[in-house]
Design a protein around this motif. Sequence first.
Motif, short mmCIF file in Angstrom:
data_model
loop_
_atom_site.label_atom_id
_atom_site.label_comp_id
_atom_site.label_asym_id
_atom_site.label_seq_id
_atom_site.Cartn_x
_atom_site.Cartn_y
_atom_site.Cartn_z
N THR A 7 -19.72 11.44 -19.49
CA THR A 7 -20.06 10.42 -18.51
C THR A 7 -18.90 10.17 -17.56
OG1 THR A 7 -21.61 9.41 -20.07
CG2 THR A 7 -20.89 8.05 -18.21
N LEU A 73 -29.78 12.00 -17.29
CA LEU A 73 -30.06 10.94 -18.26
C LEU A 73 -28.79 10.21 -18.67
CD1 LEU A 73 -32.82 12.58 -20.48
CD2 LEU A 73 -33.10 10.86 -18.66
N CYS A 77 -28.36 6.23 -18.18
CA CYS A 77 -27.90 5.31 -19.23
C CYS A 77 -26.70 4.50 -18.74
CB CYS A 77 -27.53 6.09 -20.49
SG CYS A 77 -28.95 6.64 -21.45
N SER A 78 -25.79 5.15 -18.06
CA SER A 78 -24.61 4.46 -17.55
C SER A 78 -25.01 3.35 -16.57
CB SER A 78 -23.68 5.46 -16.86
OG SER A 78 -22.58 4.81 -16.27
N LEU A 82 -26.87 1.35 -21.01
CA LEU A 82 -27.36 1.81 -22.30
C LEU A 82 -26.36 2.80 -22.90
CD1 LEU A 82 -31.10 2.53 -21.41
CD2 LEU A 82 -30.22 0.60 -22.75
N ASP A 83 -26.20 2.76 -24.19
CA ASP A 83 -25.38 3.73 -24.92
C ASP A 83 -26.33 4.84 -25.38
OD1 ASP A 83 -24.29 5.09 -27.25
OD2 ASP A 83 -22.72 3.56 -27.25
N MET A 84 -26.21 6.02 -24.79
CA MET A 84 -27.15 7.10 -25.10
C MET A 84 -27.14 7.44 -26.59
SD MET A 84 -27.76 10.96 -23.68
CE MET A 84 -28.60 10.54 -22.18
N VAL A 87 -29.17 4.72 -28.35
CA VAL A 87 -30.62 4.73 -28.11
C VAL A 87 -31.28 5.96 -28.74
CG1 VAL A 87 -30.52 3.25 -26.07
CG2 VAL A 87 -30.51 5.72 -25.77
#
Length: 101
Positions: A7, A73, A77-78, A82-84, A87
């Motif tokens: 990321t 994706l 998420c970033s 969200l923390d991929m 999740v």
Amino acid sequence: MNLQELTQRLHQIRDTNDWQRFHSPKNLAMAASVEMAELVEIFQWLSEDESRRLPPEQLAHAGQEVGDVVLYLLLLCSELGLDMDQVVRAKLADSERRFAR
């Protein structure tokens, strides 16, 4: 695979090219969908067996498209906070609860 490192590298590319203004959740979801459609196109018209035995060039192309989907994706998420890893693990645990025998 270190998702945080990936990321950060994506953010570096984004920032270097001044793309953040384009990286709304809506745009990133649509971009991931487009890349998924490009992956699907590789398999269009193939039999089940053919889809499991892609020639090296098509297999490499499929890998590139999978990479594109995953990277979009990660960016999504970033943007959503969200923390991929979290999740994906939560979804896997849910699937195990619902479908494992």
